[in-house]
Write a protein that holds these residues in place. Structure first.
Motif, PDB file in Angstrom:
ATOM      1  N   ARG A  52      13.299  -3.662  -7.121  1.00  0.00           N
ATOM      2  CA  ARG A  52      12.277  -3.662  -5.949  1.00  0.00           C
ATOM      3  C   ARG A  52      11.490  -2.518  -6.039  1.00  0.00           C
ATOM      4  O   ARG A  52      11.506  -1.504  -5.702  1.00  0.00           O
ATOM      5  N   THR A  78       7.992  -5.790  -9.147  1.00  0.00           N
ATOM      6  CA  THR A  78       6.595  -6.143  -9.321  1.00  0.00           C
ATOM      7  C   THR A  78       5.491  -6.696 -10.436  1.00  0.00           C
ATOM      8  O   THR A  78       5.862  -5.828 -11.149  1.00  0.00           O
ATOM      9  N   ALA A 151      13.345 -10.123  -4.397  1.00  0.00           N
ATOM     10  CA  ALA A 151      12.644  -9.360  -3.724  1.00  0.00           C
ATOM     11  C   ALA A 151      12.808 -10.380  -2.141  1.00  0.00           C
ATOM     12  O   ALA A 151      13.645 -11.151  -2.169  1.00  0.00           O
ATOM     13  N   ASP A 155       8.168  -7.664  -0.056  1.00  0.00           N
ATOM     14  CA  ASP A 155       7.070  -7.119  -1.050  1.00  0.00           C
ATOM     15  C   ASP A 155       6.777  -7.484  -1.456  1.00  0.00           C
ATOM     16  O   ASP A 155       5.876  -8.411  -1.632  1.00  0.00           O
ATOM     17  N   ARG A 175       1.532  -9.259  -1.398  1.00  0.00           N
ATOM     18  CA  ARG A 175       2.351  -9.635  -1.269  1.00  0.00           C
ATOM     19  C   ARG A 175       3.055 -11.541  -1.297  1.00  0.00           C
ATOM     20  O   ARG A 175       2.361 -12.278  -1.801  1.00  0.00           O
TER      21      ARG A 175
END
Length: 503
Positions: A52, A78, A151, A155, A175
């Motif tokens: 994360r 991400t 996640a 996040d 997000r």
């Protein structure tokens, strides 16, 4: 589970046996296979030392493999999807700017992406088997394995950049909850369901393709057709084979399909779309009229930005009216018109378009000056100018930076584009500003011809339909109009691209 608690994995709404991803010459994947593959790959990335908050660059052409890799990256850390056609310096900029920890790509591809790698970046290959399942292979780098952890909705699911046509691109952290809100809005706008099949022709490194084509389809339980990009020559063959009920594209793509429509009338008639969506650039009303006449489906223009996780407004489905030259109204999004001082203006007044909603991001990353300018009194200032009519429909008059200021007269280039496109000899048109020593800016235009016409003829035609100060003082005949990677017209840079210094 509420919308605020959903992640991208939670959004995959189809029944286990429902086809989720299909593509030419590839096996189809069901929702059960898709979800299982994503979960397994996210755990694999944890095993490579990623987790994360880590930015994972992805550089792959459109494909089911790209979609699976994107979801896995977003559920582990991400996702940072990048245009696979970037040059080495561009890859280097985006790696550095996002502080990317890894790159996912197909094995043996994209030399420029590998040449730009930062020290310590992991290189991961994505490989699919005969059943369409994707596996990852660590080629180099990596770190100590991290615990398996998916996640959460708060996040950052993906990091994208603004287009940066006049300034350094700004990082936009999006997000999971922003993506969930946007998908919900789009599903509601077009009544998407498991009965729909969407054809994805937009690149999946761009917010339009990622949210409107990919995520909204999968979050509605429908089926996504994912060829390896847009090809106007192959489009109708794919339509005939997979029977999509809708597709979303930029005006450039619609115009290319329109140019080839006459030779594909049998396929068009046999495979009617429920609707056609247009976004990411203004759709000239004349193009909308021609598509509807030939394709026999409503063309619904919408309005989106990266900072709003794509859609902010759209024309509605019939029987509600959809208006040429309008981008409709907000679905799950509040839209207003604001003056320079930050005051909201009444309907019918031209000003800057502002929006608010759960789909709008919290702000740019590490950019307090940009945030102070763009986020005002709870609203996001889009940088676009427009007005809301008596029915609540929004019309854009142009990017504020693209308006032509001729001696104090603010001219919308979109109006000039549409007039030129209505001339029977004109295939494409783009009006733009050129510096002028006394007026500040002068109106010029570039056109691509499909018939015979002279500059004087086109100027005389414009004079019959436009006020004198809006008529292009010079018209250039070009073989093609320059566009960016996602099909956007390069209006701001046009004078520079044509080496025009001004008067």
């Amino acid at each position: 589970m509420t919308l605020q608690e959903k992640t991208l994995l939670d959004l995959l709404a189809g029944a286990d046996e429902q086809p989720a991803l299909v593509a030419p010459d590839k096996p189809s994947l069901t929702y059960a296979q898709l979800k299982g593959n994503i979960t397994a790959l996210a755990a694999t990335l944890n095993g490579y030392g990623l987790g994360r908050g880590d930015r994972i660059a992805i550089a792959m052409p459109n494909s089911p493999e790209l979609i699976i890799a994107f979801f896995a990256a977003a559920m582990c850390g991400t996702a940072a999807p990048l245009n696979p056609k970037y040059k080495q310096d561009e890859f280097a900029f985006y790696y550095e700017d996002t502080q990317a920890k890894a790159l996912i790509t197909f094995p043996g591809t994209l030399e420029a992406a590998h040449a730009a790698l930062l020290p310590g970046m992991a290189v991961i290959s994505a490989v699919s088997d005969e059943a369409g399942s994707v596996s990852f292979r660590l080629e180099s780098g990596g770190a100590e394995a991290r615990p398996v952890e998916l996640a959460q909705s708060e996040d950052v699911a993906m990091i994208l950049h603004t287009s940066g046509t006049t300034s350094r691109p700004k990082r936009v952290p999006i997000r999971h909850r922003n993506m969930a809100a946007s998908a919900r809005n789009i599903i509601g706008t077009y009544n998407l369901s498991e009965a729909d099949t969407a054809l994805c022709v937009m690149p999946l490194f761009h917010i339009h393709g990622i949210i409107a084509s990919m995520l909204s389809t999968l979050a509605s339980g429908g089926t996504l057709v994912c060829p390896n990009g847009f090809n106007a020559m192959e489009f109708w063959g794919i339509v005939d084979k997979f029977k999509p009920t809708w597709y979303s594209a930029v005006p450039t793509m619609h115009q290319m399909l329109l140019a080839r429509a006459e030779r594909n009338l049998e396929v068009i008639k046999a495979n009617p779309f429920r609707f056609i969506r247009s976004s990411s650039a203004p759709l000239p009303p004349i193009i909308m009229e021609r598509i509807e006449a030939l394709f026999g489906a409503p063309v619904l223009e919408s309005y989106g930005m990266t900072e709003a996780t794509h859609q902010m407004a759209s024309n509605p489905l019939p029987p509600a009216p959809h208006k040429g030259g309008s981008v409709g109204y907000g679905f799950g999004v509040e839209i207003g018109i604001m003056d320079e001082a930050g005051n909201l203006l009444p309907n019918g007044t031209i000003g800057e378009i502002v929006v608010k909603g759960a789909n709008v991001v919290d702000g740019y990353e590490n950019n307090p000056d940009a945030n102070a300018a763009a986020f005002v009194k709870g609203w996001f200032r889009t940088g676009d100018q427009g007005l809301i009519d008596a029915d609540g429909y929004l019309s854009l008059t142009g990017r504020i930076k693209e308006l032509i200021n001729r001696g104090g007269e603010k001219i919308s280039p979109l109006e000039i584009d549409d007039i030129l496109l209505r001339h029977p000899a004109v295939a494409e048109a783009l009006a733009f500003a050129v510096p002028h020593k006394t007026l500040g800016e002068e109106v010029h235009a570039a056109v691509v011809l499909k018939g015979e016409a002279s500059e004087s003829e086109l100027r005389a035609y414009c004079q019959t339909l436009l006020a004198e100060f809006k008529v292009p003082r010079k018209i250039y005949f070009v073989s093609e109009i320059p566009r960016g990677a996602t099909g956007k017209l390069q209006r701001i840079n046009m004078a520079k691209l044509l080496n025009i210094t001004g008067d």
